[in-house]
Design a protein around this motif. Structure first.
Motif, short mmCIF file in Angstrom:
data_model
loop_
_atom_site.label_atom_id
_atom_site.label_comp_id
_atom_site.label_asym_id
_atom_site.label_seq_id
_atom_site.Cartn_x
_atom_site.Cartn_y
_atom_site.Cartn_z
N TYR A 166 10.02 4.77 -9.46
CA TYR A 166 10.70 3.51 -9.18
C TYR A 166 9.80 2.51 -8.49
N LEU A 167 10.10 1.25 -8.75
CA LEU A 167 9.48 0.21 -7.94
C LEU A 167 9.99 0.34 -6.52
N MET A 168 9.10 0.15 -5.56
CA MET A 168 9.50 0.18 -4.16
C MET A 168 9.08 -1.11 -3.48
N GLY A 169 9.85 -1.48 -2.48
CA GLY A 169 9.56 -2.74 -1.81
C GLY A 169 9.68 -2.65 -0.31
N TRP A 170 9.06 -3.60 0.34
CA TRP A 170 9.18 -3.80 1.79
C TRP A 170 9.93 -5.11 2.01
N PHE A 171 10.88 -5.07 2.92
CA PHE A 171 11.63 -6.24 3.34
C PHE A 171 11.58 -6.32 4.86
N ILE A 188 5.84 -2.91 -5.14
CA ILE A 188 4.83 -2.26 -5.96
C ILE A 188 5.53 -1.45 -7.04
N THR A 189 5.02 -1.53 -8.26
CA THR A 189 5.62 -0.80 -9.36
C THR A 189 5.32 0.70 -9.28
N ALA A 190 6.00 1.45 -10.14
CA ALA A 190 5.97 2.91 -10.04
C ALA A 190 4.56 3.49 -10.11
N GLU A 191 3.74 3.00 -11.00
CA GLU A 191 2.38 3.53 -11.14
C GLU A 191 1.34 2.59 -10.56
N SER A 192 1.79 1.76 -9.63
CA SER A 192 0.88 0.82 -8.95
C SER A 192 0.22 -0.16 -9.93
N VAL A 193 0.87 -0.39 -11.04
CA VAL A 193 0.31 -1.31 -12.03
C VAL A 193 0.32 -2.74 -11.51
N ALA A 194 1.36 -3.07 -10.77
CA ALA A 194 1.50 -4.44 -10.29
C ALA A 194 2.02 -4.44 -8.87
N THR A 195 1.62 -5.47 -8.15
CA THR A 195 2.12 -5.70 -6.80
C THR A 195 2.61 -7.14 -6.71
N TYR A 196 3.55 -7.36 -5.82
CA TYR A 196 4.15 -8.67 -5.66
C TYR A 196 4.29 -8.96 -4.16
N TYR A 197 4.12 -10.24 -3.80
CA TYR A 197 4.15 -10.61 -2.39
C TYR A 197 4.93 -11.90 -2.19
N ALA A 198 5.57 -11.97 -1.03
CA ALA A 198 6.14 -13.24 -0.61
C ALA A 198 4.99 -14.20 -0.29
N PHE A 206 -1.19 -9.39 3.76
CA PHE A 206 -0.58 -8.06 3.63
C PHE A 206 -0.99 -7.43 2.32
N ALA A 207 -1.03 -6.10 2.29
CA ALA A 207 -1.33 -5.37 1.06
C ALA A 207 -0.42 -4.15 0.97
N ILE A 208 0.25 -4.03 -0.17
CA ILE A 208 1.12 -2.87 -0.40
C ILE A 208 0.39 -1.89 -1.31
N SER A 209 0.60 -0.61 -1.03
CA SER A 209 0.00 0.44 -1.85
C SER A 209 0.91 1.65 -1.81
N ARG A 210 0.64 2.61 -2.66
CA ARG A 210 1.45 3.83 -2.65
C ARG A 210 0.57 5.01 -3.02
N ASP A 211 0.97 6.16 -2.48
CA ASP A 211 0.32 7.42 -2.79
C ASP A 211 1.40 8.34 -3.32
N LYS A 258 1.88 11.85 -2.07
CA LYS A 258 2.55 11.98 -0.77
C LYS A 258 3.93 11.33 -0.77
N VAL A 259 4.31 10.74 -1.90
CA VAL A 259 5.58 10.02 -2.02
C VAL A 259 5.71 9.03 -0.86
N THR A 260 4.69 8.24 -0.68
CA THR A 260 4.59 7.33 0.46
C THR A 260 4.11 5.97 -0.01
N VAL A 261 4.74 4.94 0.53
CA VAL A 261 4.34 3.56 0.31
C VAL A 261 3.85 2.99 1.63
N TYR A 262 2.78 2.23 1.54
CA TYR A 262 2.17 1.65 2.74
C TYR A 262 2.25 0.13 2.69
N LEU A 263 2.21 -0.46 3.87
CA LEU A 263 2.09 -1.91 3.99
C LEU A 263 1.03 -2.19 5.05
#
Length: 124
Positions: free
Chosen positions: A32-37, A51-61, A68-73, A76-81
């Motif tokens: 799933y896409l995951m987001g920070w609010f 950030i999309t499921a396979e980190s293909v795309a990222t989106y920012y306000a 800021f930079a969003i990423s995921r591992d 580890k089933v973890t999303v970072y900001l």
């Protein structure tokens, strides 16, 4: 029940950095896409990054682009900001969510699962 746990918030001086983490208890979140609010005192929950499921795309306000930079591992089933050049106006409770409904990634109503939030305070 799927659980999201945010961490990494704290008090930082303006211009400083913090890295937030959001760990999910279920690996299906990797699909799933995951987001920070963020939500300021008495305010609405506003979009920060996604950030999309396979980190293909990222989106920012617009307010955080270039800082800021969003990423995921997914292992580890973890999303970072990663938050750099922090400003007092970045002060808020930061939440991560899993987007499970159709619609824009900027709309919190399209996220069915949320963590409890982590507080970020930027002191001027």
């Amino acid at each position: 029940q799927v659980q999201l746990v945010e961490s990494g918030g704290g008090l930082v001086q303006a211009g400083g950095s913090l890295r937030l983490s959001c760990t999910v208890s279920d690996r299906t979140a990797n699909g799933y896409l995951m987001g920070w609010f963020r939500q300021g005192l008495g305010g609405e929950r506003g979009f920060v990054a996604a950030i999309t499921a396979e980190s293909v795309a990222t989106y920012y306000a617009d307010s955080v682009k270039g800082r800021f930079a969003i990423s995921r591992d997914n292992a580890k089933v973890t999303v970072y900001l990663q938050m750099n050049s922090l400003k007092p106006e970045d002060t808020a409770i930061y939440f991560c969510g899993i987007k499970t409904f159709e619609g824009t990634y900027e709309d919190p109503r399209n996220y069915a699962l949320w963590g409890q939030g982590t507080a970020v305070t930027v002191d001027s």
